[in-house]
Write a protein that holds these residues in place. Structure first.
Motif, short mmCIF file in Angstrom:
data_model
loop_
_atom_site.label_atom_id
_atom_site.label_comp_id
_atom_site.label_asym_id
_atom_site.label_seq_id
_atom_site.Cartn_x
_atom_site.Cartn_y
_atom_site.Cartn_z
N ASP A 1 3.91 -8.21 -3.50
CA ASP A 1 2.88 -9.10 -4.02
C ASP A 1 2.23 -8.41 -5.24
O ASP A 1 1.35 -7.56 -5.10
CB ASP A 1 1.87 -9.35 -2.89
N ALA A 2 2.72 -8.81 -6.42
CA ALA A 2 2.33 -8.11 -7.65
C ALA A 2 0.82 -8.20 -7.91
O ALA A 2 0.20 -7.26 -8.41
CB ALA A 2 3.11 -8.66 -8.84
N ALA A 3 0.21 -9.34 -7.53
CA ALA A 3 -1.23 -9.50 -7.77
C ALA A 3 -2.03 -8.51 -6.92
O ALA A 3 -2.97 -7.85 -7.40
CB ALA A 3 -1.65 -10.93 -7.48
N THR A 4 -1.65 -8.38 -5.65
CA THR A 4 -2.35 -7.43 -4.76
C THR A 4 -2.13 -6.00 -5.24
O THR A 4 -3.05 -5.17 -5.23
CB THR A 4 -1.85 -7.60 -3.30
N PHE B 1 9.47 1.12 -9.84
CA PHE B 1 8.23 0.36 -10.07
C PHE B 1 8.56 -1.09 -10.47
O PHE B 1 7.89 -2.02 -10.03
CB PHE B 1 7.37 1.02 -11.15
N ALA B 2 9.57 -1.26 -11.30
CA ALA B 2 9.94 -2.62 -11.74
C ALA B 2 10.38 -3.45 -10.53
O ALA B 2 10.03 -4.62 -10.40
CB ALA B 2 11.06 -2.53 -12.78
N GLN C 1 6.43 9.95 -12.49
CA GLN C 1 6.17 8.51 -12.66
C GLN C 1 7.24 7.89 -13.58
O GLN C 1 7.75 6.81 -13.30
CB GLN C 1 4.77 8.27 -13.22
N ALA C 2 7.57 8.62 -14.65
CA ALA C 2 8.58 8.09 -15.58
C ALA C 2 9.94 7.98 -14.88
O ALA C 2 10.67 6.99 -15.06
CB ALA C 2 8.68 9.00 -16.80
N VAL D 1 0.83 -1.22 0.00
CA VAL D 1 0.00 0.00 0.00
C VAL D 1 0.86 1.27 0.00
O VAL D 1 0.33 2.37 -0.14
CB VAL D 1 -0.99 0.05 1.19
N ASP D 2 2.18 1.12 0.19
CA ASP D 2 3.08 2.29 0.27
C ASP D 2 3.72 2.64 -1.07
O ASP D 2 4.58 3.53 -1.13
CB ASP D 2 4.17 2.02 1.31
N VAL D 3 3.33 1.96 -2.12
CA VAL D 3 3.93 2.21 -3.44
C VAL D 3 3.49 3.58 -3.99
O VAL D 3 2.30 3.91 -3.94
CB VAL D 3 3.53 1.06 -4.41
#
Ligand code: PAF
Length: 322
Positions: free
Chosen positions: A311-314, A303-304, A296-297, A101-103
């Motif tokens: 957890d990439a799915a979440t 991001f990668a 963002q760029a 949630v901190d992304v």
């Protein structure tokens, strides 16, 4: 005997029932890191009012300030403090599943963040507290974080390069700032103002209500409305404290937690609406036009890495929530 217990006993004695056992009263201490007059203070006060009323004085809620969030979570885990109200900042160090949630730039706006966290996916994250000796009771809110500093106006990602920025003790945030070329310096909020005064760091990032409530304008000249990350809040409690309650008292506590969530979010919305003007009035130079796509760029490599390590799915379910 606590003061309240003594008072109850005195009442019974006055009524000629001195031989009758006094009413038991249990005290729950909630610690949070901000002034009483803040979005966490509003949430804590609403919880206190609702729970004490519902339990007819059998429970007393004691609200204390402690501006070291990590220390509060540790105290809740060992049971010396019953509950925490604060950000997710240090919580990923206790419950790694929270880190998603901190992304940065995960949530578009407040409606997205609140909706996604209250949905099934947010509840699934809360369910992962229990094995770590904590109960994630409900999502609260700190707000979208913005960058302040004492060196220069930040208009573009390149302006962040070389700035010493205090971050929370949060690996996800630190990764973002190092990717932008800043020097992230993690520390507890309690150490922030001296670090800014002494020049240990040039800047920090926090939601508008935090900047206003803590007068950070006194130590920071430039504010850029980067909104680079949503900072969720949490009510976390000690499992033994909740287990010791009757089912009816636990239900009343959950109702009080929902009252806290409403009061906390309403206060964030109100402070957001008036806070930027207030900071300008106090002399801050505010950059409002921010090229979000450029930030963002500039964060592509971070991001990668989040996709690989979290957890990439979440992450996807939170991002795509409608
Ligand atoms: O920057 C922080 O540490 C947090 O945002 C704060 C101010 C303690 C509120 O949760």
């Amino acid at each position: 005997m606590s003061i309240a217990r003594r008072a109850a006993f005195a009442l019974l004695a006055a009524a000629g029932l001195a031989g009758t056992p006094a009413l038991a009263q249990t005290t729950i201490t909630i610690q949070h890191p901000l002034p009483t007059n803040s979005h966490y203070g509003a949430g804590a006060a609403a919880l206190k009012e609702s729970f004490e009323r519902a339990t007819g004085g059998r429970y007393r809620v004691n609200i204390q300030r402690n501006d070291n969030e990590r220390e509060i979570v540790e105290s809740v885990q060992i049971g010396t403090v019953e509950c925490y109200i604060g950000s997710t900042g240090p919580v990923g160090n206790f419950v790694p599943a929270v880190r998603v949630v901190d992304v940065p730039f995960l949530f578009r706006d407040y409606a997205h963040a609140r909706g996604a966290l209250d949905s099934e996916v947010g509840q699934q994250i809360l369910a992962q507290f229990q094995p770590r000796g904590l109960v994630g009771v409900i999502w609260l809110e700190n707000g979208f974080r913005h960058l302040t500093n004492s060196r220069r106006e930040v208009n573009a990602p390149a302006d962040v390069r070389g700035l010493k920025v205090r971050t929370m003790e949060n690996q996800v945030h630190m990764r973002a700032f190092s990717t932008l070329g800043a020097l992230p310096t993690p520390m507890a909020f309690s150490e922030l103002v001296p670090a800014l005064q002494q020049g240990t760091v040039d800047g920090q990032e926090n939601p508008i209500p935090v900047i206003v409530a803590n007068n950070l304008n006194q130590v920071q000249r430039y504010l850029t409305l980067t909104g680079h990350v949503y900072s969720p809040g949490l009510l976390i409690c000690n499992p033994a404290m909740l287990q010791a309650m009757t089912p009816a008292d636990r239900a009343a506590f959950m109702e009080a937690a929902r009252a806290a969530q409403r009061a906390n979010r309403e206060r964030v919305s109100a402070d957001e609406a008036s806070g930027v003007d207030e900071l300008r009035r106090r002399g801050m130079q505010v950059v409002t036009q921010v090229d979000t796509a450029a930030f963002q760029a500039a964060l592509a490599a971070a991001f990668a890495q989040y996709e690989r390590e979290l957890d990439a799915a979440t992450l996807r379910r939170l991002r795509d929530w409608q």
